[in-house]
Design an enzyme around this catalytic site. Structure first.
Site, PDB file in Angstrom:
ATOM      1  N   GLU A 185       0.829  -1.203   0.000  1.00 34.66           N
ATOM      2  CA  GLU A 185       0.000   0.000   0.000  1.00 34.66           C
ATOM      3  C   GLU A 185       0.871   1.264   0.000  1.00 34.66           C
ATOM      4  OE1 GLU A 185      -3.142  -0.470   2.903  1.00 34.66           O
ATOM      5  OE2 GLU A 185      -3.614  -2.469   2.141  1.00 34.66           O
ATOM      6  N   HIS A 387     -17.498 -10.573   6.528  1.00 39.89           N
ATOM      7  CA  HIS A 387     -16.231  -9.876   6.774  1.00 39.89           C
ATOM      8  C   HIS A 387     -15.479 -10.493   7.941  1.00 39.89           C
ATOM      9  CE1 HIS A 387     -13.689  -6.333   8.203  1.00 39.89           C
ATOM     10  NE2 HIS A 387     -13.209  -6.680   7.030  1.00 39.89           N
ATOM     11  N   HIS A 388     -14.207 -10.769   7.699  1.00 36.01           N
ATOM     12  CA  HIS A 388     -13.309 -11.273   8.745  1.00 36.01           C
ATOM     13  C   HIS A 388     -12.035 -10.454   8.750  1.00 36.01           C
ATOM     14  CE1 HIS A 388     -15.158 -15.593   8.336  1.00 36.01           C
ATOM     15  NE2 HIS A 388     -15.863 -14.837   9.166  1.00 36.01           N
ATOM     16  N   GLU A 389     -11.864  -9.602   9.705  1.00 34.90           N
ATOM     17  CA  GLU A 389     -10.583  -8.894   9.870  1.00 34.90           C
ATOM     18  C   GLU A 389      -9.745  -9.689  10.862  1.00 34.90           C
ATOM     19  OE1 GLU A 389      -8.976  -5.946   8.543  1.00 34.90           O
ATOM     20  OE2 GLU A 389      -7.512  -7.212   9.580  1.00 34.90           O
ATOM     21  N   HIS A 467      -8.164  -8.762   1.580  1.00 33.71           N
ATOM     22  CA  HIS A 467      -7.481  -7.474   1.762  1.00 33.71           C
ATOM     23  C   HIS A 467      -6.181  -7.711   2.518  1.00 33.71           C
ATOM     24  CE1 HIS A 467     -10.266  -4.091   0.506  1.00 33.71           C
ATOM     25  NE2 HIS A 467     -10.742  -5.212  -0.017  1.00 33.71           N
ATOM     26  N   GLU A 468      -5.230  -6.792   2.314  1.00 27.93           N
ATOM     27  CA  GLU A 468      -3.851  -6.993   2.784  1.00 27.93           C
ATOM     28  C   GLU A 468      -3.420  -8.414   2.382  1.00 27.93           C
ATOM     29  OE1 GLU A 468      -6.284  -6.002   5.177  1.00 27.93           O
ATOM     30  OE2 GLU A 468      -5.948  -4.030   4.292  1.00 27.93           O
ATOM     31  N   GLU A 486      -7.134  -6.959  -2.585  1.00 27.65           N
ATOM     32  CA  GLU A 486      -6.690  -5.563  -2.569  1.00 27.65           C
ATOM     33  C   GLU A 486      -5.232  -5.566  -3.055  1.00 27.65           C
ATOM     34  OE1 GLU A 486      -5.917  -3.896   1.231  1.00 27.65           O
ATOM     35  OE2 GLU A 486      -7.099  -2.114   0.839  1.00 27.65           O
ATOM     36  N   GLU A 492      -9.716   3.620   0.227  1.00 26.17           N
ATOM     37  CA  GLU A 492      -9.670   3.952   1.658  1.00 26.17           C
ATOM     38  C   GLU A 492      -8.636   5.034   1.964  1.00 26.17           C
ATOM     39  OE1 GLU A 492      -8.603   0.396   3.832  1.00 26.17           O
ATOM     40  OE2 GLU A 492      -6.754   0.124   2.728  1.00 26.17           O
TER      41      GLU A 492
HETATM   42  C1  NOJ Z   1      -8.325  -2.570   5.729  1.00 25.36           C
HETATM   43  C2  NOJ Z   1      -9.178  -2.880   4.542  1.00 25.36           C
HETATM   44  O1  NOJ Z   1      -8.508  -2.567   3.347  1.00 25.36           O
HETATM   45  C3  NOJ Z   1     -10.453  -2.070   4.688  1.00 25.36           C
HETATM   46  O2  NOJ Z   1     -11.263  -2.238   3.532  1.00 25.36           O
HETATM   47  C4  NOJ Z   1     -11.175  -2.489   5.946  1.00 25.36           C
HETATM   48  O3  NOJ Z   1     -12.301  -1.674   6.115  1.00 25.36           O
HETATM   49  C5  NOJ Z   1     -10.277  -2.354   7.163  1.00 25.36           C
HETATM   50  N1  NOJ Z   1      -9.028  -2.980   6.952  1.00 25.36           N
HETATM   51  C6  NOJ Z   1     -10.903  -2.983   8.404  1.00 25.36           C
HETATM   52  O4  NOJ Z   1     -11.011  -4.360   8.239  1.00 25.36           O
HETATM   53 CA    CA Z   2      -6.032  -2.115   3.055  1.00 21.06          CA
END
Ligand code: NOJ
Ligand code: CA
Length: 686
Positions: A185, A387-389, A467-468, A486, A492
């Site tokens: 990024e 969604h899973h962060e 993502h990431e 991503e 963002e």
């Molecule tokens: C980074 C992600 O790119 C973004 O889309 C997301 O909202 C945040 N992390 C939180 O998970």
């Molecule tokens: Ca990101």
């Protein structure tokens, strides 16, 4: 296995592959050569001085100077000296395969190939080359053999592959730093090749000869990602991202590396029209993937990024049952397939950043009822997007993965966005003994971890948008449920990035990041400056450039990223987002220069309509576009969304014009784009 070289010479000459003894004084030195089917690209591999060097020309111009091949193993030491070419076998192919979804339905796989067997003392290994009209690929294979019989494991300490680019001071590169804390990024740098330090791939360069190239890799599985480390002017080493213990790759006899790829074209657009990366991946392994559905989604997302909502609980909690229903109503009304909801699960309160162990992937906050919202959505034909962060705590994620995917499957969720927010090198791995290790996002451990999530999701009919992520290397061909990712600065950054994305960012992405595969950029912000045009954090584009992104930045899933109320205010422009499909019969980049501008046209897979997306960097420009891609037997209505006369991203980003014109394939239209502006067109077949 192999045939004598001279015998082989006769056998393969029809393919344009020549084997010749070099200088008489070095009778043992050999050179093997390969041409692309159109004979424009030429590869030569030699064993001069008992080392293996390859070189690549295009149209008679040097693309890669003689560059070294080799490996260093913990168990075997350096394998780059005392090398001899002992055999070569060849084949060629011209076939067409079908994508379940993609930029084009049919992909031509046309190449000449040679597998060169090299000997190092008792050890033999192969380097397999493929020459396509749009570039080359090569990979190593270390077969099981007597010389390796005593080793159950092989640890790669270094891969010695080099890419030596000509004229490093005059050739230009577009690149982001490798091994940085912010993973992929970063804003792109545009410098002479000689000024590049350590760069991620795809690494794109315009050589002083005018030839455009992009170095990347294909089919990265069970191996470490390669970043390019400049060791001498123009000479880059394949620098494999190490495990936390310093080993680059833990493997065993019989292993094959990913393909090292070089896309080659005379014009910048040639890179965009290349299918090389996909062609170097294995066919679909998942069987019937009709359950993988391209489409469009909205989400409870941007509100958090602009601080209107929170992921965590409290008065501004975004992911509530009622807010989700409101979004689902909007999705149903305007024909979106999905609603992404972030912040629905326990863990977001307090400090989750760098501390992903706090996340539960099965327990909802009290004000979010998973059953109610999914049932509510399904009645209207709208699915919840899960969604899973993980925040980089991948062991915590893996421990819950089966339950978490089962839960979503039970509720009809068919797509999950995963996230791995953590500084580069700060992925938390807990081993069998409970010891914590910190790994890179692009090391072998995570390469395998990301793929594990894809495979587990596939078993449940779920697609993943990472993502990431690990960078894309074309694995969507093999695992079509890896629907997007991503892996670059997305929208963002315009909400909170320091600095936000600049006007040239999306004019560089097509020629760099996008060469690797679909990106979940999340376009479509209509309120371009929630805190005023003078605020630092705002979107640095005109409104119609946001529309152009849907065509320019390919993804089978596209988000309309803004808040519903901002779309309701501009329903005229929103019409384009409603109309634009995300699955294409064909795609053609028809004009562009790296970092300057790009014009893409794509044909809807579902009917004969065409769509055009064009955008420019800070420089306003006019581009003439011949409409000869249209069906010559048809008439079209061009529905044009363009910058107005006063438009400028900084001062007049909302000055846009929507107009229609009758056109046919013999017409030419002139696209006028403002500073950081763009044009979006639907060509509706009449
Ligand atoms: C980074 C992600 O790119 C973004 O889309 C997301 O909202 C945040 N992390 C939180 O998970
Ligand atoms: Ca990101």
């Amino acid at each position: 296995m192999g045939q004598p070289l001279l015998h082989h010479l006769q056998k393969v000459s029809a393919l344009g592959i020549i084997i010749a003894a070099l200088l008489p004084s070095m009778a043992s030195a050999k050179a093997v050569q390969l041409h692309s089917p159109d004979r424009q690209i030429h590869i030569q591999l030699t064993d001069d001085n008992n080392q293996a060097h390859y070189q690549v020309n295009f149209d008679g111009k040097t693309v890669i100077n003689p560059s070294k091949l080799g490996m260093v193993f913990k168990q075997l030491g350096r394998i780059d000296q005392q090398l001899q070419i002992v055999d070569v076998t060849t084949h060629s192919n011209d076939s067409t395969w079908e994508q379940p979804w993609g930029e084009r339905q049919f992909v031509r796989d046309h190449y000449n190939a040679m597998t060169v067997k090299l000997k190092h003392n008792e050890l033999v290994f192969n380097v397999e080359f493929k020459a396509f009209n749009d570039g080359i690929g090569f990979r190593y294979h270390f077969p099981k053999q007597a010389a390796l019989a005593q080793y159950t494991t092989l640890d790669i300490i270094e891969e010695l592959t080099e890419f030596s680019l000509p004229d490093a001071h005059q050739s230009q590169a577009w690149w982001i730093p490798g091994r940085g804390w912010n993973r992929y990024e970063y804003l792109y740098q545009h410098t002479p090749v000689s000024k590049v330090d350590r760069a991620h791939t795809p690494f794109t360069a315009k050589l002083s000869s005018g030839v455009h190239i992009s170095i990347h890799e294909a089919a990265l599985t069970d191996y470490a990602a390669m970043v390019l480390d400049q060791r001498r002017d123009g000479t880059f080493r394949a620098d494999l991202t190490p495990w936390s213990d310093g080993i680059r790759v833990k493997t065993k006899p019989g292993f094959t590396t990913p393909w090292r790829t070089i896309q080659i074209a005379d014009a910048a657009t040639g890179l965009l029209n290349s299918d090389l990366i996909l062609n170097l991946n294995e066919p679909n392994q998942l069987g019937d993937v009709s359950w993988v559905q391209p489409g469009k989604y909205i989400g409870i997302w941007w509100g958090m990024h602009i601080n209107e909502n929170t992921w965590g609980s409290g008065p501004k909690h975004g992911a509530t049952t009622s807010e989700t229903k409101r979004y689902m109503d909007f999705a149903a009304q305007y024909d979106f397939d999905g609603v992404l909801v972030e912040g629905w699960n326990i863990g977001w309160d307090g400090s989750w950043f760098h501390n992903g162990d706090v996340f539960s992937f099965t327990q909802s906050y009290d004000d979010f009822d998973l059953l109610k919202v999914t049932e509510y959505g399904l009645k209207q034909g709208v699915r919840l997007v899960g969604h899973h962060e993980t925040s980089g705590s991948v062991t915590n994620y893996r421990n819950q993965m089966q339950d978490a995917y089962d839960l979503y499957q039970q509720h009809g969720v068919t797509q999950i966005k995963t996230g791995y927010v953590a500084d580069g090198g700060d992925i938390k791995r807990v081993d069998e003994n409970g010891v914590v290790h910190h790994e890179w996002h692009d090391g072998q451990f995570m390469v395998n971890e990301y793929l594990y999530s894809i495979q587990q999701a596939a078993k449940r009919g779920i697609s993943i948008n990472t993502h990431e992520p690990i960078k894309d290397t074309g694995l969507r061909r093999t695992y079509p449920n890896w629907i997007a990712r991503e892996g670059a600065r997305g929208q963002e950054f315009n909400a909170w990035g320091t600095p936000p994305n600049n006007p040239s960012h999306t004019a560089i992405l097509p020629y760099t990041r996008m060469l690797s595969g679909p990106m979940d950029f999340t376009p479509g912000i209509f309120n371009l400056a929630p805190e005023g045009l003078d605020a630092v954090n705002r979107v640095q584009t005109t409104l119609t450039k946001q529309l152009a992104l849907y065509v320019v930045l390919y993804s089978p899933i596209q988000m309309a990223a803004d808040l519903p109320r901002n779309y309701v205010e501009r329903l005229d422009a929103f019409q384009f987002i409603q109309d634009v499909p995300t699955d294409w019969q064909q795609s053609i980049a028809i004009s562009g220069e790296i970092g300057e501008h790009v014009v893409f046209v794509r044909q809807n897979r579902a009917n004969n309509d065409w769509y055009l997306g064009a955008l420019t960097n800070e420089t306003p420009r006019s581009v003439d576009v011949k409409l000869d891609f249209l069906d010559s037997a048809k008439k079209y209505q061009a529905q044009i969304y363009r910058d107005g006369d006063k438009a400028h991203w900084l001062t007049e980003p909302y000055d846009y014009v929507i107009e229609t014109k009758a056109v046919t394939a013999i017409d030419t239209i002139t696209l006028k784009m403002a500073a950081s502006g763009g044009t979006a067109i639907r060509f509706k077949a009449l």
